[in-house]
Scaffold this motif. Structure first.
Motif, PDB file in Angstrom:
ATOM      1  N   PHE A 154      26.273  61.451  10.372  1.00 37.67           N
ATOM      2  CA  PHE A 154      25.654  60.623  11.872  1.00 37.67           C
ATOM      3  C   PHE A 154      24.916  59.510  11.420  1.00 37.67           C
ATOM      4  N   LEU A 155      23.743  60.144  10.759  1.00 41.17           N
ATOM      5  CA  LEU A 155      22.617  59.203  10.532  1.00 41.17           C
ATOM      6  C   LEU A 155      23.534  57.863   9.704  1.00 41.17           C
ATOM      7  N   PHE A 156      24.331  58.052   8.619  1.00 47.25           N
ATOM      8  CA  PHE A 156      24.651  56.974   8.041  1.00 47.25           C
ATOM      9  C   PHE A 156      25.388  56.119   8.958  1.00 47.25           C
ATOM     10  N   LEU A 157      26.478  56.741   9.616  1.00 50.49           N
ATOM     11  CA  LEU A 157      27.246  56.018  10.303  1.00 50.49           C
ATOM     12  C   LEU A 157      26.951  55.106  11.629  1.00 50.49           C
ATOM     13  N   GLU A 158      25.894  56.014  12.169  1.00 53.57           N
ATOM     14  CA  GLU A 158      25.190  55.180  13.367  1.00 53.57           C
ATOM     15  C   GLU A 158      23.908  54.559  13.210  1.00 53.57           C
ATOM     16  N   MET A 159      23.416  54.785  11.851  1.00 56.38           N
ATOM     17  CA  MET A 159      22.100  53.935  11.763  1.00 56.38           C
ATOM     18  C   MET A 159      22.257  53.141  10.705  1.00 56.38           C
ATOM     19  N   VAL A 160      22.407  53.392   9.454  1.00 61.83           N
ATOM     20  CA  VAL A 160      22.406  52.774   8.177  1.00 61.83           C
ATOM     21  C   VAL A 160      23.614  51.622   8.294  1.00 61.83           C
ATOM     22  N   ALA A 161      24.743  52.260   8.671  1.00 59.87           N
ATOM     23  CA  ALA A 161      25.935  51.138   8.581  1.00 59.87           C
ATOM     24  C   ALA A 161      25.653  50.228   9.598  1.00 59.87           C
ATOM     25  N   PRO A 162      25.450  50.366  10.895  1.00 57.94           N
ATOM     26  CA  PRO A 162      25.231  49.184  11.601  1.00 57.94           C
ATOM     27  C   PRO A 162      23.971  48.218  11.118  1.00 57.94           C
ATOM     28  N   MET A 163      22.916  48.682  10.513  1.00 56.81           N
ATOM     29  CA  MET A 163      21.902  47.811  10.313  1.00 56.81           C
ATOM     30  C   MET A 163      22.328  46.872   9.166  1.00 56.81           C
ATOM     31  N   SER A 164      23.140  47.915   7.977  1.00 52.94           N
ATOM     32  CA  SER A 164      24.075  46.825   7.120  1.00 52.94           C
ATOM     33  C   SER A 164      24.884  45.833   7.561  1.00 52.94           C
ATOM     34  N   ALA A 165      25.636  46.138   8.523  1.00 53.43           N
ATOM     35  CA  ALA A 165      26.428  45.305   9.278  1.00 53.43           C
ATOM     36  C   ALA A 165      25.724  44.075   9.796  1.00 53.43           C
ATOM     37  N   THR A 166      24.620  44.365  10.476  1.00 53.17           N
ATOM     38  CA  THR A 166      23.634  43.454  11.260  1.00 53.17           C
ATOM     39  C   THR A 166      23.221  42.323   9.902  1.00 53.17           C
ATOM     40  N   MET A 167      22.850  43.096   8.986  1.00 55.73           N
ATOM     41  CA  MET A 167      22.057  42.067   7.968  1.00 55.73           C
ATOM     42  C   MET A 167      22.958  41.308   7.652  1.00 55.73           C
ATOM     43  N   PHE A 168      24.075  41.623   7.174  1.00 54.85           N
ATOM     44  CA  PHE A 168      25.229  40.869   6.559  1.00 54.85           C
ATOM     45  C   PHE A 168      25.709  39.844   7.483  1.00 54.85           C
ATOM     46  N   SER A 169      25.651  40.136   9.094  1.00 51.45           N
ATOM     47  CA  SER A 169      26.185  39.243   9.911  1.00 51.45           C
ATOM     48  C   SER A 169      25.044  38.084   9.946  1.00 51.45           C
ATOM     49  N   LEU A 170      23.751  38.266   9.605  1.00 45.49           N
ATOM     50  CA  LEU A 170      22.914  37.218   9.828  1.00 45.49           C
ATOM     51  C   LEU A 170      23.378  35.959   9.125  1.00 45.49           C
ATOM     52  N   LEU A 171      24.369  36.405   8.095  1.00 46.91           N
ATOM     53  CA  LEU A 171      24.901  35.175   7.246  1.00 46.91           C
ATOM     54  C   LEU A 171      25.475  33.989   8.322  1.00 46.91           C
ATOM     55  N   ALA A 172      26.225  34.603   9.097  1.00 45.92           N
ATOM     56  CA  ALA A 172      26.784  33.482  10.060  1.00 45.92           C
ATOM     57  C   ALA A 172      25.828  32.149  10.722  1.00 45.92           C
ATOM     58  N   PHE A 173      24.473  32.742  11.006  1.00 49.42           N
ATOM     59  CA  PHE A 173      23.404  32.013  11.245  1.00 49.42           C
ATOM     60  C   PHE A 173      22.975  31.205  10.326  1.00 49.42           C
ATOM     61  N   PHE A 174      22.876  31.607   9.054  1.00 45.35           N
ATOM     62  CA  PHE A 174      22.225  31.064   7.851  1.00 45.35           C
ATOM     63  C   PHE A 174      22.937  29.969   7.201  1.00 45.35           C
ATOM     64  N   VAL A 175      24.629  30.498   7.175  1.00 43.23           N
ATOM     65  CA  VAL A 175      25.387  29.609   6.638  1.00 43.23           C
ATOM     66  C   VAL A 175      25.502  28.130   7.608  1.00 43.23           C
TER      67      VAL A 175
END
Lengths: 205, 285, 392, 214
Positions: A97-118
């Protein structure tokens, strides 16, 4: 002399891995070695964990900069480790639960910052400052156009041109980088296996 | 006093960030839709190879990604699985990434349910094992010793689908949906090059260019790159289908196209201001 | 011209290509659906495998299924698998080396066994050389010898030239600037472990950068994504400070492990960047998607950035966001460039010879293939070059 | 308490906290960052224990059917040596473990890279220039082959980039720049699709929990 044993281990391990590639009869040896190496490398995670806890404990103790956030790291770490050890990691456990609801969304968010940086990197870097930069700009622009439906609407050849850029000049460039880098890796590997390069053992030459 | 073009050239990047955010949120919230034109390329190659497989062929589908790359790879997994199952091709799936297993299972169960396929007969999910390339090499000699049980802990010996596969060489094709390492390159190096099995790949758009060399050499027979690749495949699978199931890639493409155009607009603006400034400076000299 | 001398034997030696064939037993049978069955030792394995291939007749009624049978030690045929009635192949695995195994195929019509195929047998053996990789073995050996030769030349004091590499001339300036501004230098060694060659190359460069920071007295931060890399980095930096006579300035606490997680690491390093505001940032090693997250954040705090990686997919982002980028092999040349150590310069020259060799192979191969479309003998040259570079 | 909704809220709030970094550093980002680092480090510790150390080492050392396989003590001991790096006096023992990692990695990389990134690429570049037929394929093939050869010249380190070598290297770096531009342009969309994934989560999963349906 203090490096004799480590250098021998590097040599033997390297040679076994090369051998198993060319000599099918030694494949099983190579497979066991890889399994061993995975195990040994995995133990290192404990050093990492110890270092992380130590750094943050130190920061709390000496009230270093932003020390108030250090307990957050320690609590997060402990929560994952304890839930994992106590309840296991299968589907439906607190760890999961902790992984799916907290770690995974944070990973996805950091990754998606690339849309702005690119976007900001493209805006700043793609300027027609000289002819080579202009070429870079054009190839980037055509490929970008070729990736969206509007490219084909402007001119139906654009997707084809973009595909051509990918398949011809891009392929050539990538190949040159790959072959060159492979030579660098082969030479570095050789130096490691034969003990010519030993800085990883602590700078001693 | 800075002129307009100067200001434009040095625009605060937070303004760019805001515009990008809006260009994604608005089309999604308003549910824009755009058609996808199909041109021959790695996506169609992939489709053609799968299309040419006879019913009853065995395909190994490896889910080598995690939730962070789901937006790009999950739609591919859906489109591919639909295509394979519709053609009565048997799917043995696995994952080189631990989180890939449950993502893959979600796809397999939902497509299988919608088409009335049977687990263990038409498809099976073997689950995740650590090891990457090493694992693939071991599968080359014996799959059942690497995966004695499937994801749910059932023995693979009792499964009809596993009757015909003992090692990688028994597959007609391997498809890896890959977000990085281990992924497509590992499959090419450890399976394709060694056992001469056709390898198809799906990857994030970012890693696609680095796989083009493998396409050129035939080490990779087809490639779906990013959401565009997924949307291509989704479109291809839907051709000639009545009441196609709702896709996930095609709607996202609209938002992506708008944001993409906005970025191109920024590049053009950046160049206008740059050239204007240069001209001005040139005039002073 | 010396180099040409090295390339020639390379070209000549690569002429040895082997071909091997296994024992075959097959036959014909007019009434049987299975036309032929071939058994041979599976090639290029550690033994224990027999490859079986068979063809089917177009004239005999197709059975519902065919069953592959193997003769047991006590003389009983037992099934080892049911197969669709089409041409096919199968490898029987986990057999004992050196023992003969016999196989046959039985066609089943409505559950009743029909005609039997011919029997075929083979003995599984382990192979001592992978026949598909002999060309590669020879090439790799020769290239390795060439690299060793030049390393030896370098060690003997031969003067070896190295061209200018833009990103590396800036290292000194970057560290100097950090000192002037009183801000730290941040060194990011990529996100892979010590088994990755790029990480190793990065550690060697880190040693050189650490010498500069020791000399200039600026602080050096090294956050790592892997614990092993952290400990190697600590040793490397300590050694450099020792060599520069500044062991007092070495701060172990500045070299930390963050997390093994790719984006967790990116979040942590971004935090360090915006809070410590480093004046110089080095990003050297293996990078994946986090490359641009790091490089753009570094840029926003106004640091001079020097990046380098052999990951083709990440080089464009570094070029867009960094001041200097080492492209591909330049990363591996960096340690030689910075240290000017003879053995490293020698190794670099060896790499150049290898590249020259590949270039010649490509040029000759392409010309021969082009001419070969009209003139047979030229085609044989290109076929030969394609064979020696083929990957088995 | 509804765990699904709770989970969505956790994910959404943490996402928004991380996004706030785009504006500037702030307490929300600091909190999320520190939490992320701690939790992910903890995740990898458990992951390594459960997915590597237990199945690949412990269960080989002490198999379920009983008895001990002493050969598996070796990687265990080397692993423990690795951890001993924490104890300064015993730190040098870890060199052996490090050597095993480095040696295996070097041997594996060397053959794999040579095969896949060098030989296979050279092999793929050997084409007849007329392959495919027509002037267009001639031009394409010439550009491709020239690009690879000139690109390799750019990576020559023991020759100064002057004269003919310099001109060839210039062609090489130009091809590389076109390749990097293309590679960048190709990627832009992918990066946006990641943002689309997160936006879809916020718009279509999180907002509805507050009764907002778009």
């Amino acid at each position: 002399m203090r490096l004799f044993v480590p250098l021998t281990i590097t040599f033997v391990a390297g040679i076994i891995m090369i051998l198993q590639f060319f000599v099918p009869a030694t494949q099983s040896m190579g497979e066991s070695l890889q399994e061993w190496y995975m195990i040994v490398a995995s133990f290192a995670i404990f050093i990492g964990a110890a270092n992380l806890l130590q750094v943050h404990a130190h920061r709390i103790r000496f009230k270093g900069r932003n020390w108030k956030y250090s307990p957050v790291t320690i609590v997060g770490f402990t929560a994952m480790v304890l839930t994992g050890l106590i309840f296991g990691i299968e589907k439906g456990t607190p760890f999961n639960f902790l992984f799916l609801e907290m770690v995974a969304p944070m990973s996805a968010t950091m990754f998606s910052l690339l849309a702005f940086f690119v976007a900001s990197a493209a805006f700043r870097a793609f300027r027609a400052s000289n002819w080579r930069a202009t070429l870079l700009l054009i190839s980037a622009f055509v490929v970008m156009l070729g990736r969206v439906p509007i490219g084909a609407m402007i001119w139906d050849r654009i997707p084809l041109i973009s595909e051509w850029i990918m398949q011809v000049p891009n392929l050539a460039g990538q190949r040159a980088v790959m072959i060159g880098a492979a030579m660098g890796m082969v030479a570095t590997s050789l130096r490691m296996i034969f003990g010519i390069e030993r800085s990883y053992l602590g700078g001693a030459d | 006093m800075a002129t307009f073009t100067e200001k434009l050239g040095n625009i605060d990047r937070r303004i760019i960030f805001t515009v990008i955010a809006l260009s994604v949120v608005i089309p999604l919230a308003m549910r824009f839709n755009l058609p996808i034109p199909i041109t021959p390329g790695p996506s169609t190659d992939m489709f053609d190879v799968v299309e040419a497989l006879p019913a009853g062929s065995m395909v190994l589908l490896s889910f080598d990604y995690d939730p962070s790359t789901m937006p790009e790879l999950q739609p591919m997994a859906f489109a591919l699985t639909q295509h394979l199952m519709r053609k009565d091709i048997k799917i043995v799936s696995m994952a080189l990434w631990p989180m890939g297993v449950s993502l893959g299972n979600e796809v397999l169960t939902s497509v299988s349910d919608s088409l009335g396929r049977e687990e263990y007969v038409d498809w099976v999910n073997l689950g995740y094992k650590t090891g990457g390339g090493v694992l693939i090499v071991r599968m080359g000699s014996n799959i059942k010793s690497v995966f004695p049980e499937d994801y749910d802990g059932n023995s693979v010996d009792d499964m009809p689908i596993m009757d015909h596969v003992n090692k990688l060489g028994d597959f007609d094709m391997i498809i890896s949906l890959s977000a990085g390492d281990p992924g497509v390159p590992a499959w090419i190096m450890m399976a394709g090059d060694r056992y001469d099995i056709p390898i198809g790949g799906g990857c994030t758009a970012v890693s696609a260019p680095q796989f083009y060399p493998y396409l050129g050499t035939g080490q990779l027979i087809g490639l779906l790159g990013g959401l565009k690749g997924a949307a291509d495949y989704e479109t291809l699978v839907r051709i000639g289908m009545e009441n196609p199931p709702p896709g996930t890639a095609i709607p996202g493409m609209a938002a992506q196209s708008v944001a993409h155009l906005v970025i191109m607009l920024f590049i053009i603006l950046g160049n206008i201001s740059y050239l204007a400034e240069k001209k001005k400076k040139g005039g002073v000299k | 011209m010396r180099r040409i001398l090295f390339v020639l034997p390379l070209l000549v030696f690569t002429g040895v290509i082997f071909a091997q064939s296994g024992g075959i037993a097959s036959g014909d049978d007019g009434d049987c659906f299975i036309q032929s069955l071939t058994a041979e030792d599976a090639p290029n394995d550690a033994g224990g495998g027999i490859d079986l291939t068979w063809t089917v007749s177009a004239h005999v009624t197709e059975p519902d299924s065919i069953v592959l049978e193997r003769l047991d030690e006590d003389g009983v045929w037992s099934s080892i698998g049911t197969i669709l009635p089409v041409d096919g192949s199968r490898t029987d695995e986990e057999l004992s080396n050196g023992q003969e195994y016999t196989y046959r195929l039985v066609s089943f019509y409505g559950g009743i066994p029909g005609a039997l195929s011919v029997e075929a047998g083979a003995v599984p053996k382990k192979q001592w050389i992978h026949t598909g990789r002999i060309g590669m073995l020879i090439l790799l050996t020769i290239i390795s010898l060439v690299i060793f030769y030049f390393i030896e030349q370098g060690k003997r004091g031969k003067d070896l030239y190295i061209r200018r590499i833009a990103g590396l001339t800036a290292v000194e300036d970057a560290v100097g600037r950090a000192t002037e501004m009183g801000r730290p230098v941040l060194y990011i060694p990529g996100i892979m472990d010590m088994d990755d060659i790029q990480t190793i190359a990065s550690m060697v460069i880190l040693g050189r950068v650490a010498m500069k920071t020791a000399e200039y007295g600026s602080s050096l931060l090294v956050p790592t994504c892997r614990a092993v890399v952290m400990s190697v980095a600590q040793e490397t930096v300590k050694e450099s400070y020792l060599q520069m006579g500044r062991p007092d300035a070495y701060q172990k606490g500045n070299i930390n492990y963050i997390t093994d997680d790719q984006f967790g690491y990116a979040a942590g390093v971004d935090g360090i960047m915006i809070r410590e505001k480093p004046a110089a940032i080095f990003m050297l090693g293996t990078f994946y998607a986090e490359s641009l997250i790091l490089a753009e954040t570094g840029r926003s705090v106004g640091a001079i950035q020097i990046a380098g990686t052999a990951m083709p997919s990440q080089i464009p982002f570094f070029i867009a966001a960094c001041d200097y980028t080492l492209i591909g092999e330049e990363l591996f040349a960096a340690s030689a460039y910075l240290s000017k150590e003879p053995k490293l310069l020698g190794s670099l020259r060896g790499q150049d010879v290898a590249k020259l060799f590949f270039m010649i192979v490509i040029v000759i191969g392409v010309l021969a293939a082009t001419i070969g479309e009209a003139w047979g003998p030229a085609a044989r040259v290109s076929d030969f070059l394609k064979t020696i570079t083929s990957v088995g | 308490m509804n765990w699904t909704i709770f989970g969505i809220w956790l994910g959404a709030l943490l996402s928004l906290s991380l996004y706030s970094f785009l504006y500037k550093d702030n307490p929300f980002y600091k909190f999320a960052e520190h939490l992320f680092v701690g939790m992910s480090a903890g995740y990898w510790v458990i992951y390594t224990i459960k997915n590597v150390l237990i199945p690949n080492w412990w269960e080989n050392l002490l198999p379920a059917e009983g008895g001990m396989q002493p050969i598996w003590l070796i990687p265990g001991i080397l692993g423990i040596f690795m951890v001993l790096r924490i104890v300064p006096k015993l730190a040098s023992l870890s060199r052996m473990s490090l050597s095993l990692i480095v040696g295996t990695g070097a041997g594996l990389t060397m053959t794999a890279m040579f095969q896949t990134n060098a030989l296979a690429q050279v092999n793929g570049t050997i084409v007849a220039l007329g392959q495919g037929g027509g002037w267009f394929n001639w031009v394409s093939n010439i550009i491709m082959v020239t690009g690879v050869v000139c690109g390799l010249v750019y990576f020559f380190f023991s020759k100064a980039h002057t004269g003919i070598v310099g001109r060839t290297a210039n062609v090489g770096i130009t091809i590389l720049m076109v390749a990097f531009g293309a590679s960048f342009g190709y990627t832009v969309m992918a990066r946006i699709s990641l943002l689309i994934g997160q936006t879809q989560f916020l718009l279509f999963e999180w907002l509805p929990t507050m009764g907002i349906h778009l």
